[in-house]
Design an enzyme around this catalytic site. Sequence first.
Site, short mmCIF file in Angstrom:
data_model
loop_
_atom_site.label_atom_id
_atom_site.label_comp_id
_atom_site.label_asym_id
_atom_site.label_seq_id
_atom_site.Cartn_x
_atom_site.Cartn_y
_atom_site.Cartn_z
N HIS A 194 3.29 -0.39 -2.09
CA HIS A 194 3.16 0.94 -2.38
C HIS A 194 3.24 1.46 -3.86
O HIS A 194 3.47 0.74 -4.89
CB HIS A 194 4.59 1.96 -1.82
N CYS A 210 10.35 -4.44 -1.61
CA CYS A 210 9.01 -4.01 -1.52
C CYS A 210 8.28 -4.35 -2.60
O CYS A 210 8.67 -4.99 -3.68
CB CYS A 210 8.76 -2.49 -0.94
#
Length: 308
Positions: A194, A210
């Site tokens: 992301h 992440c």
Amino acid sequence: MKVVLYANMLLQRLIAAVLLLLPVYPSRAGEPPPLSTVIVGREFSYVVRRGDSLTSVGARFGVEVKTIAFANGLSPMAPLREGQELRIDNRHIVPTVLADGIVINIPQRMLFHFKPTVGIRFFPVGLGRRTWPTPTGTFTIVSKRENPSWHVPKSIQEEMRREGKTVTKCVPPGPDNPLGAHWLGLSIPGYGIHSTIAPTSVYNLRTHGCIRLHPDDIAEIFPYVKPGTPGEILYRRLMVAKVGSQVFLEVHRDFYRKDPHPRQQLLEIIHKHDLSSFLDWDKAKEIIDKQEGVARAATSKAAAHRSP
């Protein structure tokens, strides 16, 4: 002078002979890391802009602060001034090449995107902190969203509670959303690639596992990544590349303490690919010791003058 050169040559041969006589044990995975043939990045000059720091420059180009500082005769804590010129070397060895897909190497803190129509693109990434590591393994992209909401996992809610913070269950799109404007969901449950609202956190270990990209970088690859795109997350500290008659090494710190034997891996690769005569063993030892995190030439003088 001839005596000194001859003595140096004998020393090189002695070091090589001793190393080659050492037993070569197979890696824990059964095979040594592959020999690469691809290096990306370049050496270039960068003119400092207002607000830049060594941390922000390193995060943008994928280079350790101490490596930039040393190359420019600076302290790692030195402030930068607008208009100052920095020498940057962000050459990286591509650890694994895919026909079409994504490779992330945790110690490198780099993401490599492969697409036949556009070639290889590479970007620095932010990854999981040591206490919340990014997992390794193969994956596929299962979803992609622009301006996503962040549905806070229960594990992170619990962390907020322990730290005395306001527990948030969902963060809507906007300037306070840590996912930024783009999200690529992985088949590894709970993980994704992301954007970020904190660009200087890229090329660091600060996430809950992440993979965090600079907003401009994920915007660049987002149109090309579709659900079903394959990928792999690696943990590889040592990479070796042979490009023509040149041998390059790249070594990173062992952030998660999972890969403590780069010298042993080098011996395995040299043994498997018969590269002993191409390698300058003194340079190789220096590169392993320094762990600068960029591709460095480790070619013997004799090999450097050979035809590819």
